[in-house]
Design an enzyme around this catalytic site. Structure first.
Site, PDB file in Angstrom:
ATOM      1  N   VAL A  14       0.832  -1.212   0.000  1.00 23.73           N
ATOM      2  CA  VAL A  14       0.000   0.000   0.000  1.00 23.73           C
ATOM      3  C   VAL A  14       0.868   1.264   0.000  1.00 23.73           C
ATOM      4  O   VAL A  14       0.600   2.217  -0.734  1.00 23.73           O
ATOM      5  CB  VAL A  14      -0.979  -0.003   1.205  1.00 23.73           C
ATOM      6  CG1 VAL A  14      -1.851   1.236   1.181  1.00 23.73           C
ATOM      7  CG2 VAL A  14      -1.848  -1.246   1.179  1.00 23.73           C
ATOM      8  N   ARG A  38      10.248  -0.760   8.794  1.00 28.47           N
ATOM      9  CA  ARG A  38      10.786  -1.627   9.838  1.00 28.47           C
ATOM     10  C   ARG A  38      12.263  -1.897   9.578  1.00 28.47           C
ATOM     11  O   ARG A  38      13.099  -1.801  10.456  1.00 28.47           O
ATOM     12  CB  ARG A  38       9.991  -2.940   9.826  1.00 28.47           C
ATOM     13  CG  ARG A  38      10.324  -3.917  10.901  1.00 28.47           C
ATOM     14  CD  ARG A  38       9.303  -5.037  10.920  1.00 28.47           C
ATOM     15  NE  ARG A  38       8.755  -5.305   9.597  1.00 28.47           N
ATOM     16  CZ  ARG A  38       7.599  -5.911   9.368  1.00 28.47           C
ATOM     17  NH1 ARG A  38       6.879  -6.331  10.367  1.00 28.47           N
ATOM     18  NH2 ARG A  38       7.167  -6.128   8.145  1.00 28.47           N
ATOM     19  N   GLY A 124     -10.810  -1.475   0.306  1.00 28.90           N
ATOM     20  CA  GLY A 124      -9.840  -1.015  -0.688  1.00 28.90           C
ATOM     21  C   GLY A 124     -10.315   0.253  -1.356  1.00 28.90           C
ATOM     22  O   GLY A 124     -10.502   1.287  -0.701  1.00 28.90           O
ATOM     23  N   ILE A 126     -13.228   0.992  -2.730  1.00 27.42           N
ATOM     24  CA  ILE A 126     -14.661   1.351  -2.713  1.00 27.42           C
ATOM     25  C   ILE A 126     -14.934   2.308  -1.541  1.00 27.42           C
ATOM     26  O   ILE A 126     -14.668   1.954  -0.397  1.00 27.42           O
ATOM     27  CB  ILE A 126     -15.563   0.103  -2.549  1.00 27.42           C
ATOM     28  CG1 ILE A 126     -15.159  -0.992  -3.539  1.00 27.42           C
ATOM     29  CG2 ILE A 126     -17.020   0.463  -2.718  1.00 27.42           C
ATOM     30  CD1 ILE A 126     -15.947  -2.284  -3.357  1.00 27.42           C
ATOM     31  N   GLY A 177       0.123  -9.712  -4.264  1.00 28.59           N
ATOM     32  CA  GLY A 177       0.004  -8.624  -3.278  1.00 28.59           C
ATOM     33  C   GLY A 177      -1.401  -8.408  -2.755  1.00 28.59           C
ATOM     34  O   GLY A 177      -1.693  -7.383  -2.153  1.00 28.59           O
ATOM     35  N   GLU A 180      -2.933 -10.627   2.932  1.00 22.55           N
ATOM     36  CA  GLU A 180      -2.245 -10.053   4.080  1.00 22.55           C
ATOM     37  C   GLU A 180      -0.969 -10.850   4.326  1.00 22.55           C
ATOM     38  O   GLU A 180      -0.877 -12.015   3.914  1.00 22.55           O
ATOM     39  CB  GLU A 180      -3.144 -10.157   5.323  1.00 22.55           C
ATOM     40  CG  GLU A 180      -4.371  -9.283   5.287  1.00 22.55           C
ATOM     41  CD  GLU A 180      -4.069  -7.798   5.457  1.00 22.55           C
ATOM     42  OE1 GLU A 180      -3.090  -7.453   6.130  1.00 22.55           O
ATOM     43  OE2 GLU A 180      -4.806  -6.981   4.895  1.00 22.55           O
ATOM     44  N   ASP A 191     -10.082 -10.618   8.608  1.00 24.61           N
ATOM     45  CA  ASP A 191      -9.995  -9.356   7.869  1.00 24.61           C
ATOM     46  C   ASP A 191     -11.406  -8.829   7.568  1.00 24.61           C
ATOM     47  O   ASP A 191     -11.705  -7.647   7.780  1.00 24.61           O
ATOM     48  CB  ASP A 191      -9.206  -9.610   6.574  1.00 24.61           C
ATOM     49  CG  ASP A 191      -9.111  -8.400   5.691  1.00 24.61           C
ATOM     50  OD1 ASP A 191      -8.231  -7.559   5.926  1.00 24.61           O
ATOM     51  OD2 ASP A 191      -9.924  -8.295   4.757  1.00 24.61           O
ATOM     52  N   LYS A 195     -13.375  -5.310   9.069  1.00 25.68           N
ATOM     53  CA  LYS A 195     -14.026  -4.365   8.159  1.00 25.68           C
ATOM     54  C   LYS A 195     -15.511  -4.231   8.500  1.00 25.68           C
ATOM     55  O   LYS A 195     -16.075  -3.145   8.454  1.00 25.68           O
ATOM     56  CB  LYS A 195     -13.861  -4.848   6.705  1.00 25.68           C
ATOM     57  CG  LYS A 195     -12.423  -4.757   6.234  1.00 25.68           C
ATOM     58  CD  LYS A 195     -12.245  -5.494   4.920  1.00 25.68           C
ATOM     59  CE  LYS A 195     -10.822  -5.357   4.412  1.00 25.68           C
ATOM     60  NZ  LYS A 195     -10.565  -6.213   3.247  1.00 25.68           N
ATOM     61  N   GLY A 292      -4.858  -4.675  -3.241  1.00 24.10           N
ATOM     62  CA  GLY A 292      -3.808  -4.368  -4.208  1.00 24.10           C
ATOM     63  C   GLY A 292      -3.239  -2.985  -3.939  1.00 24.10           C
ATOM     64  O   GLY A 292      -3.942  -2.092  -3.457  1.00 24.10           O
TER      65      GLY A 292
END
Ligand SMILES: NC(=O)c1ccc[n+]([C@@H]2O[C@H](COP(=O)([O-])OP(=O)(O)OC[C@H]3O[C@@H](n4cnc5c(N)ncnc54)[C@H](OP(=O)(O)O)[C@@H]3O)[C@@H](O)[C@H]2O)c1
Length: 393
Positions: A14, A38, A124, A126, A177, A180, A191, A195, A292
């Protein structure tokens, strides 16, 4: 529009997606000033100011917006809190962190009069959160239901359409990609759950903690389940669902046997689809790329732009005089595959509609309560069992 100097946390799918999108649009108003990652040793192939020390971002007085797109929910929680307490607006994509801490983060936004935006976290590209927040009035809104996880949907598409094996499809999702870093988040439904919690907050003004909601994914699905779905001319999709029924609110994440006449039947690959149902307008359908780097990066950019115009979520529905009451006392029809009599007895079927037994496996189609499923959530998560909602229509 004020100029934004961004302190970016995370340069994975991202973060890099956002970087590419910004480069492509060549914005005069938005600059990524510094990037905290990191592992500072990794070659990123770009010229930018990288650091592994959050202080380098928080002590930089030019930085007036923090964007957090890291894959560590606990560290993300610290970053978002620190940004809000420093009165720096913050954009986040971390649904796990939000799913656990959204109430505290709403309070902090109020206390420090600073915005936290997270439209990219829910579907994502939307724009479901801002739409639920601004457009859909609580009294008219009946349910929000959809495919919220691009990675598991991608896997299901490959299995149903291309007869690909489960592991092969998961590997492909990871390589592209969509998945997760920890794939159980996607395929076991977590996930989608986080959401759903965020969506429910903006749709109905109610927060329900993750551990209270029945959450079940596709990791134990096998060929017998696929065969059952195909015999019934349905497809299995991982669906997150919140519905207001009178003064009650039901929520769950569960694979569903979806018939051809449903909008989400044809949501394929990494796409997400959300069906919003209202009292007078019936159904509306939002569809788009749910995962993505570039689609999510562009959703993050939309939040960044909203910050530039001082947009904030108002959480208006939380102030409604009567909020619906969350309950697991709701019955629906399920398909349940199991092996042993012990497993059969986990579920207390109020009505059995169809049964099958063989040496390899057995199944029942019948009616159970969400409370019953929730009580045995972990025992059902074994290769010998699989549960899917099997709606009548
Ligand atoms: N991928 C998607 O399609 C998508 C869609 C919507 C939302 N999201 C959310 O967006 C976030 C990022 O996802 P992703 O797919 O981009 O993850 P990713 O590809 O695994 O990248 C994670 C990035 O975070 C960095 N990072 C991890 N811990 C850190 C820390 N404590 N401090 C600073 N940097 C840290 C990593 O640094 P190194 O590079 O040094 O390892 C890496 O750059 C997650 O919350 C995810 O749920 C992802």
């Amino acid at each position: 529009m004020k100029h934004l100097n961004i302190g970016l946390f995370g340069f994975g799918n991202v973060g890099r997606g956002l970087y590419d999108v910004l480069k492509r649009i060549n914005s005069d108003n938005v600059t990524i000033k510094r990037i905290c990652v990191r592992n500072i040793e990794k070659d990123r192939g770009i010229k930018a100011e990288f650091t592994d020390n959050p202080d380098d971002i928080f002590n930089d007085r030019d930085i007036n917006l923090v964007v957090e797109v890291i894959d560590d929910a606990e560290a993300a929680y610290d970053i978002v809190k620190r940004a809000l307490k420093s009165r720096i607006p913050v954009v986040s994509g971390n649904k796990k962190m939000l799913g656990h801490h959204i109430l505290e983060l709403i309070d902090l936004q109020e206390q420090y009069n600073t915005a936290l935006l997270y439209d990219a976290s829910a579907c994502g590209s939307i724009p479901v959160i801002r739409n639920l927040e601004e457009y859909y009035d609580n009294d008219l809104l009946c349910s929000v239901k959809g495919i919220l996880n691009g990675s598991s949907n991608f896997i299901l598409s490959k299995i149903f359409n291309e007869k690909m094996g489960y592991k092969e499809a998961l590997k492909l999702a990871q390589d592209l990609g969509f998945a997760e870093s920890n794939p159980t988040l996607d395929i076991d439904g977590w996930d989608s759950l986080y959401k759903l919690i965020i969506i429910t907050m903006h749709a109905f003004g109610v927060y329900v903690a993750p551990e209270q909601i029945f959450t079940y994914g596709i990791s134990t699905m096998n060929d017998a389940d696929i065969r059952f779905a195909e015999e019934k001319d349905r497809r299995i999709k991982l669906v997150a669902h919140v519905e207001k029924i009178d003064d009650r609110l039901i929520m769950c994440v569960i694979p569903q046997l979806i018939s051809r006449n449903k909008y989400i039947y044809s949501v394929e690959d990494e796409f997400n689809g959300v069906v919003i149902k209202g009292l007078f307008y019936d159904k509306q359908f939002m569809f788009g790329r749910g995962a993505g780097g570039h689609p999510t990066g562009s959703a993050v950019l939309s939040d960044i732009t909203a910050c530039a115009y001082n947009y904030r979520y108002e959480y208006k529905k939380r102030n409604d005089s009567v909020l619906p009451r969350y309950t697991t006392e709701h019955t629906f029809r399920v398909y349940f595959r199991y092996k042993s009599a012990e497993q059969r007895n986990l579920l207390n079927f109020l009505k059995v509609r169809e049964q099958y037994t063989s040496d390899e496996y057995n199944y029942i189609v019948g009616d159970v309560t969400i409370a019953n499923l929730k009580a045995h959530q972990e025992e059902l998560r074994t290769p010998d069992c699989f549960v899917a909602a099997y709606p009548f229509d």
